[in-house]
Design a protein around this motif. Sequence first.
Motif, PDB file in Angstrom:
ATOM      1  N   ASP A   1      70.059  22.091  81.347  1.00 18.23           N
ATOM      2  CA  ASP A   1      69.158  23.009  82.056  1.00 18.23           C
ATOM      3  C   ASP A   1      68.232  23.767  81.108  1.00 18.23           C
ATOM      4  O   ASP A   1      67.121  24.125  81.487  1.00 18.23           O
ATOM      5  CB  ASP A   1      69.961  23.984  82.923  1.00 18.23           C
ATOM      6  CG  ASP A   1      70.619  23.282  84.116  1.00 18.23           C
ATOM      7  OD1 ASP A   1      70.287  22.104  84.394  1.00 18.23           O
ATOM      8  OD2 ASP A   1      71.484  23.914  84.757  1.00 18.23           O
TER       9      ASP A   1
ATOM     10  N   ARG B   1      67.072  14.127  86.801  1.00 15.56           N
ATOM     11  CA  ARG B   1      67.867  14.378  88.005  1.00 15.56           C
ATOM     12  C   ARG B   1      67.730  13.176  88.929  1.00 15.56           C
ATOM     13  O   ARG B   1      66.664  12.569  89.015  1.00 15.56           O
ATOM     14  CB  ARG B   1      67.390  15.642  88.720  1.00 15.56           C
ATOM     15  CG  ARG B   1      67.771  16.898  87.962  1.00 15.56           C
ATOM     16  CD  ARG B   1      67.432  18.139  88.775  1.00 15.56           C
ATOM     17  NE  ARG B   1      67.648  19.343  87.995  1.00 15.56           N
ATOM     18  CZ  ARG B   1      68.794  20.016  87.974  1.00 15.56           C
ATOM     19  NH1 ARG B   1      69.809  19.634  88.689  1.00 15.56           N
ATOM     20  NH2 ARG B   1      68.913  21.104  87.234  1.00 15.56           N
TER      21      ARG B   1
ATOM     22  N   SER C   1      68.578  14.726  94.877  1.00 17.91           N
ATOM     23  CA  SER C   1      69.857  15.423  94.682  1.00 17.91           C
ATOM     24  C   SER C   1      69.751  16.369  93.481  1.00 17.91           C
ATOM     25  O   SER C   1      68.745  16.413  92.796  1.00 17.91           O
ATOM     26  CB  SER C   1      70.984  14.419  94.439  1.00 17.91           C
ATOM     27  OG  SER C   1      70.947  13.967  93.098  1.00 17.91           O
ATOM     28  N   ARG C   2      70.833  17.106  93.236  1.00 21.30           N
ATOM     29  CA  ARG C   2      70.864  18.003  92.069  1.00 21.30           C
ATOM     30  C   ARG C   2      71.548  17.335  90.879  1.00 21.30           C
ATOM     31  O   ARG C   2      71.682  17.934  89.822  1.00 21.30           O
ATOM     32  CB  ARG C   2      71.635  19.285  92.425  1.00 21.30           C
ATOM     33  CG  ARG C   2      71.004  20.094  93.532  1.00 21.30           C
ATOM     34  CD  ARG C   2      71.757  21.402  93.769  1.00 21.30           C
ATOM     35  NE  ARG C   2      73.038  21.447  93.090  1.00 21.30           N
ATOM     36  CZ  ARG C   2      74.228  21.524  93.689  1.00 21.30           C
ATOM     37  NH1 ARG C   2      74.301  21.540  95.000  1.00 21.30           N
ATOM     38  NH2 ARG C   2      75.341  21.580  93.004  1.00 21.30           N
ATOM     39  N   PHE C   3      72.038  16.108  91.057  1.00 26.88           N
ATOM     40  CA  PHE C   3      72.807  15.445  90.011  1.00 26.88           C
ATOM     41  C   PHE C   3      71.961  15.174  88.776  1.00 26.88           C
ATOM     42  O   PHE C   3      70.839  14.687  88.870  1.00 26.88           O
ATOM     43  CB  PHE C   3      73.419  14.132  90.522  1.00 26.88           C
ATOM     44  CG  PHE C   3      74.402  14.341  91.623  1.00 26.88           C
ATOM     45  CD1 PHE C   3      75.502  15.186  91.466  1.00 26.88           C
ATOM     46  CD2 PHE C   3      74.229  13.704  92.841  1.00 26.88           C
ATOM     47  CE1 PHE C   3      76.408  15.372  92.495  1.00 26.88           C
ATOM     48  CE2 PHE C   3      75.129  13.891  93.879  1.00 26.88           C
ATOM     49  CZ  PHE C   3      76.233  14.736  93.707  1.00 26.88           C
ATOM     50  N   ARG C   4      72.540  15.471  87.628  1.00 29.48           N
ATOM     51  CA  ARG C   4      71.867  15.256  86.353  1.00 29.48           C
ATOM     52  C   ARG C   4      72.361  13.954  85.736  1.00 29.48           C
ATOM     53  O   ARG C   4      73.547  13.655  85.821  1.00 29.48           O
ATOM     54  CB  ARG C   4      72.179  16.411  85.396  1.00 29.48           C
ATOM     55  CG  ARG C   4      71.750  17.766  85.907  1.00 29.48           C
ATOM     56  CD  ARG C   4      72.507  18.881  85.160  1.00 29.48           C
ATOM     57  NE  ARG C   4      72.172  20.197  85.637  1.00 29.48           N
ATOM     58  CZ  ARG C   4      72.799  20.827  86.626  1.00 29.48           C
ATOM     59  NH1 ARG C   4      73.792  20.245  87.265  1.00 29.48           N
ATOM     60  NH2 ARG C   4      72.439  22.037  86.986  1.00 29.48           N
ATOM     61  N   ARG C   5      71.496  13.220  85.063  1.00 28.67           N
ATOM     62  CA  ARG C   5      71.870  11.994  84.367  1.00 28.67           C
ATOM     63  C   ARG C   5      71.277  12.032  82.966  1.00 28.67           C
ATOM     64  O   ARG C   5      70.151  12.497  82.772  1.00 28.67           O
ATOM     65  CB  ARG C   5      71.377  10.748  85.106  1.00 28.67           C
ATOM     66  CG  ARG C   5      72.026  10.541  86.466  1.00 28.67           C
ATOM     67  CD  ARG C   5      73.515  10.244  86.337  1.00 28.67           C
ATOM     68  NE  ARG C   5      74.157  10.032  87.602  1.00 28.67           N
ATOM     69  CZ  ARG C   5      74.832  10.972  88.275  1.00 28.67           C
ATOM     70  NH1 ARG C   5      74.928  12.195  87.801  1.00 28.67           N
ATOM     71  NH2 ARG C   5      75.408  10.676  89.413  1.00 28.67           N
TER      72      ARG C   5
ATOM     73  N   THR D   1      76.870  10.645  83.389  1.00 23.33           N
ATOM     74  CA  THR D   1      76.910  11.872  84.185  1.00 23.33           C
ATOM     75  C   THR D   1      77.203  13.021  83.226  1.00 23.33           C
ATOM     76  O   THR D   1      77.599  12.800  82.072  1.00 23.33           O
ATOM     77  CB  THR D   1      78.035  11.816  85.242  1.00 23.33           C
ATOM     78  OG1 THR D   1      79.297  11.774  84.568  1.00 23.33           O
ATOM     79  CG2 THR D   1      77.885  10.604  86.149  1.00 23.33           C
ATOM     80  N   THR D   2      77.076  14.256  83.708  1.00 24.67           N
ATOM     81  CA  THR D   2      77.392  15.406  82.838  1.00 24.67           C
ATOM     82  C   THR D   2      78.884  15.409  82.492  1.00 24.67           C
ATOM     83  O   THR D   2      79.257  15.773  81.379  1.00 24.67           O
ATOM     84  CB  THR D   2      77.007  16.736  83.514  1.00 24.67           C
ATOM     85  OG1 THR D   2      77.613  16.801  84.800  1.00 24.67           O
ATOM     86  CG2 THR D   2      75.497  16.868  83.630  1.00 24.67           C
TER      87      THR D   2
END
Length: 192
Positions: free
Chosen positions: A26, A34, A38-42, A6-7
């Motif tokens: 970004d 992503r 969802s907006r979650f970044r991996r 995760t970030t």
Amino acid sequence: MKTVFTTGEAAKICKVSQQTIIRCFDSGQLKGFRVPGSRFRRIPREQLYSFMRDNGIPTDALDSGRRKVLVVDDDEDLVELIVDALERDGRFDVRSVNNGFGAGMLIKEFRPDMVVLDVMLPDINGKEVCTLVRSQKAMDDVRIICISGMVEQDKIQELRDAGANDFMKKPFDVDDLVGRVCQLLDVEIAST
């Protein structure tokens, strides 16, 4: 071995803020994906490794996946006990040193996540080491547990004011110390 981060996890590994990781993600500097819907970044391990290498960030934290702990005490028997307990746990990369000067040097070089610090060192007191660590922005995330036989409340408060996160009175149960290290580093406490 963890393959996707995760970030927040990437930020801890790189010792930067989560916002820095998000900005780099970004802007395309840090590659990842992503989570669908969802907006979650991996961030995959290989991408994080390349990002760290390209930006001069030491990759040893990613290589081992273990948290770094520096034990600073001039009592060799106690150091051996603490180091042994942390190494047996298997989730920590542990180094030790027996004086404040060595601690200052090793903190810069080893960049620990946690310092277990004796207050009464032969060359410098623990409060000064706390102040040194806290004076450096890059070490904001370093956690410090002070240990000492001294228990005057005003002295303990001075240590906290200088940047200590916790205090344990000697003698203490070494398993309690490992528990506190885990707690301060957000590492799951191992069940025995």
